[in-house]
Design a protein around this motif. Structure first.
Motif, PDB file in Angstrom:
ATOM      1  N   ASN A  18       0.822  -1.215   0.000  1.00  0.00           N
ATOM      2  CA  ASN A  18       0.000   0.000   0.000  1.00  0.00           C
ATOM      3  C   ASN A  18       0.859   1.269   0.000  1.00  0.00           C
ATOM      4  N   GLY A  19       1.905   1.228  -0.810  1.00  0.00           N
ATOM      5  CA  GLY A  19       2.718   2.422  -1.002  1.00  0.00           C
ATOM      6  C   GLY A  19       3.779   2.678   0.056  1.00  0.00           C
ATOM      7  N   ARG A  20       3.879   1.786   1.046  1.00  0.00           N
ATOM      8  CA  ARG A  20       4.916   1.972   2.060  1.00  0.00           C
ATOM      9  C   ARG A  20       5.862   0.782   2.015  1.00  0.00           C
ATOM     10  N   VAL A  85      -2.499   1.765   6.450  1.00  0.00           N
ATOM     11  CA  VAL A  85      -3.176   2.892   5.773  1.00  0.00           C
ATOM     12  C   VAL A  85      -4.561   3.108   6.396  1.00  0.00           C
TER      13      VAL A  85
END
Lengths: 421, 421
Positions: A18-20, A85
């Protein structure tokens, strides 16, 4: 990374979810979601001197306060923590919600409403040994979404199978039967099981999610609460003593929502709407609703209003509710979602947040207050329960001043990326 | 990067400011802070058909809504925008504040309370030609902190000097005298000056900050508001027609805070505290206070309470204020700062946020309501004014779903980093 296990293939030195990006754990890493652990429980237990292991974390590790995801309920926050998130991304913004496709009210019983991968499943896919242990089984079903690893609940500990849970013989391993689901032992069983898995060398990454049964029933200074805190602390001490990295956060705080005479301080939003706009104007959904309502009667600090066809506009409803004493905020869908990073398709036409100390309900007939058995109502869901403890067993490297407020769902980032190697 | 100017040395292809990296502008890039431009002004003007240039931005560029920094006042948000971070980082959380070192009340008149570098100064240091034009001069003094470039205000346009402002002859350039500071023309002059600087090829990066005089005085559908919107739109059209990248955000929205009879709907927090705790218990600071109070009487949606020695605890004050009708939230310092990313050393013991439509004041003797001249009070400062327009002249590349809500202080990131090349 363990070097002596030739049967496992490690595919990554880091995993992006999730983008991390999360670093591969170089020692067992455990995150505990201490359900309903308001800062006041830590303060009272600290004063009473019954949480020495947590005190050690504070002294030798890292301790601060973080913001939970809104609304401050169990499912949205557990899912936020394991995904890293807010609900905007993963879609879970209540324990109970209206399915926008069918218009039906749905209890969240598994991973169906989740639309983001978890950190747990992603590490397992990359070759890590991952375990998730929850108090209740429905949360296990959600958090183990796509997880190739070990996942079970204290509630159903007696019936674990390799096929369903990646483990069997849990009650034998822990050495006692599955606990009553209305007990503090439900949480202690989760922690004991975690200690056993850790000792058996079965985990690189573990998530332990407790129950807030005690916090719903007892105020922070009550002997029952202090005893529970002490018992939890013993298990946390066993986990940290192993050298594992241990992170502790809560999914939400807990507030007293009773009047001076002990009766619940409830604002029935549905009745306020009936009086203002007529009986068929709107439905009120209480997203705290779950199958285990004995301790809160489905009353909390946040409800959603769905306006029926032909009813007033969302703006009118929000304006009217805003003037009701006990309401802190009444926001139309777009505003609420923007402010609190919630998914619009799971939001009501109007989101209503109580003032601290006030519980929101639908209509009195919808809530069985006898379930409180005469005890003071303690619950959560609003902004008053958004500040929660954020603890780590090890010191962390902070890259200067952060631009954003710390969130409880940053705990995996801290445990994996920021603990000094 | 202009290639034909051998006298300038360009030191970077990107500049990092406060932890965020910004790409070098490959064409002139302009950010407009449309002071007090609530979404309702755009909606009304759009319906009236008077903002064709903004409509074109919406159609061909990018348009959404973002959250302003809290509290929703001019200085905290202008500084957040030019620094790209919330008040927590740059330290400016009011137009008016208590200096924690001296205990004295201070009006923010320049960059003294700022403790972060600006994007503007950082690009100028790296060789970019940068201009900042503001409506009022005190904001110019703040935003031009360490800026080696052009910086002036419409208010003091007649007295610009090369030494102080990096430019002289501004009124000659624009072709009219400096406008009255209580006028919509104060904003139009800023935009006209920007158009002239752009045409003269004097800027790689420009920040234009308007005044909310019109929005304080007139509701969105008032002819005066629509005329102002139309005039602003003409200038935005001139800027976009040049091919520049233009970003538009607001520092805050604007809400009607009057009763049905037209009188201001004011809750005097100081008087509520006097009644509850005695007259010497606490001071109330209105951080909207500035030297130009004619249009709002220093009344807004957010105040700070400083408790005097021997007074009640912050928790007691917050609990008491929370029960006052008209109060949406009353938070002790740490809670308020965590929730809204504000600096703790500039926060009161208790932060108080009004419900939508309610203005907070200190004590009635502290506010000169005659300054409203019988007009309905329109103001800002709370959560009801946090949602603001966020527009770009060009389409942007969005890297999938964002994890966090968009903020108005993300506008330089979007204008420099996300516009398609």
């Amino acid at each position: 990374m363990p070097a002596n296990e030739s049967t496992r293939s490690i595919n990554a030195s880091a995993v992006t979810v999730n983008g991390r990006q999360y670093r591969w754990p170089n020692r067992p890493t455990i995150v505990i979601c201490f359900d309903g652990c308001d800062n006041q429980y830590l303060a009272a237990a600290s004063e009473a001197g019954v949480i020495p292991s947590i005190e050690t974390m504070r002294e030798n590790g890292f301790a601060t306060t973080a913001l939970a995801a809104m609304p401050t309920f169990t499912n949205p926050n557990n899912v936020s923590i394991v995904c890293g998130v807010p609900p905007l991304v993963h879609g879970v913004s209540g324990n109970y919600y209206i399915d926008s496709a069918t218009g039906r009210e749905v209890m969240m019983l598994d991973a169906t409403p989740m639309r983001a991968p978890t950190i747990l499943a992603s590490f397992a896919d990359a070759g890590a040994r991952v375990a998730a242990i929850t108090a209740k089984d429905k949360l296990r079903k959600a958090l183990s979404k796509d997880l190739k690893g070990t996942a079970f609940s204290a509630e159903k500990a007696a019936s674990c199978t390799e096929a369903e849970n990646g483990i069997s013989g849990v009650t034998e391993m822990v050495g006692r039967p599955a606990p009553d689901q209305y007990s503090g032992d439900l949480s202690l069983f989760v922690l004991d099981a975690g200690v056993h898995l850790l000792k058996a060398g079965r985990c690189d990454l573990m998530y332990l999610s407790l129950s807030d049964y005690i916090q719903h029933r007892y105020a922070p200074r009550a002997p029952e609460a202090l005893e529970f805190m002490a018992e939890v602390d013993v298990r946390i001490g066993q986990l940290t003593a192993s050298g594992a990295v241990v992170g502790v956060v809560a999914d939400h705080g807990m507030s007293d929502m009773a009047n001076d005479d002990g009766t619940p301080n409830v604002l029935y939003v549905g009745e306020a709407l009936d009086a203002a706009f007529g009986a068929q104007a709107a439905r009120v959904i209480c997203p705290i609703t779950d199958p285990f309502v004995r301790h809160h009667g489905a009353l909390g600090g946040f409800v959603r209003v769905y306006i029926n066809q032909g009813g007033p506009s969302a703006g009118e409803v929000a304006a009217r509710l805003r003037d009701v004493p006990g309401v802190a905020m009444a926001l139309v869908r777009e505003e609420a979602c923007r402010l609190f990073e919630m998914p619009a398709d799971r939001e009501g036409d109007v989101a209503v947040i109580a003032k601290k100390g006030v519980a929101l309900g639908a209509r009195s007939k919808d809530h069985d207050l006898s379930q409180l058995a005469g005890e003071r109502l303690r619950s959560h869901g609003g902004l008053a329960e958004q500040s929660v403890p954020f603890l780590l067993s090890h010191p962390v490297e902070l890259p200067g001043r952060e631009n954003r407020s710390l969130r409880n769902f940053d705990i995996f980032d801290f445990a994996l990326n920021r603990v000094e190697a």
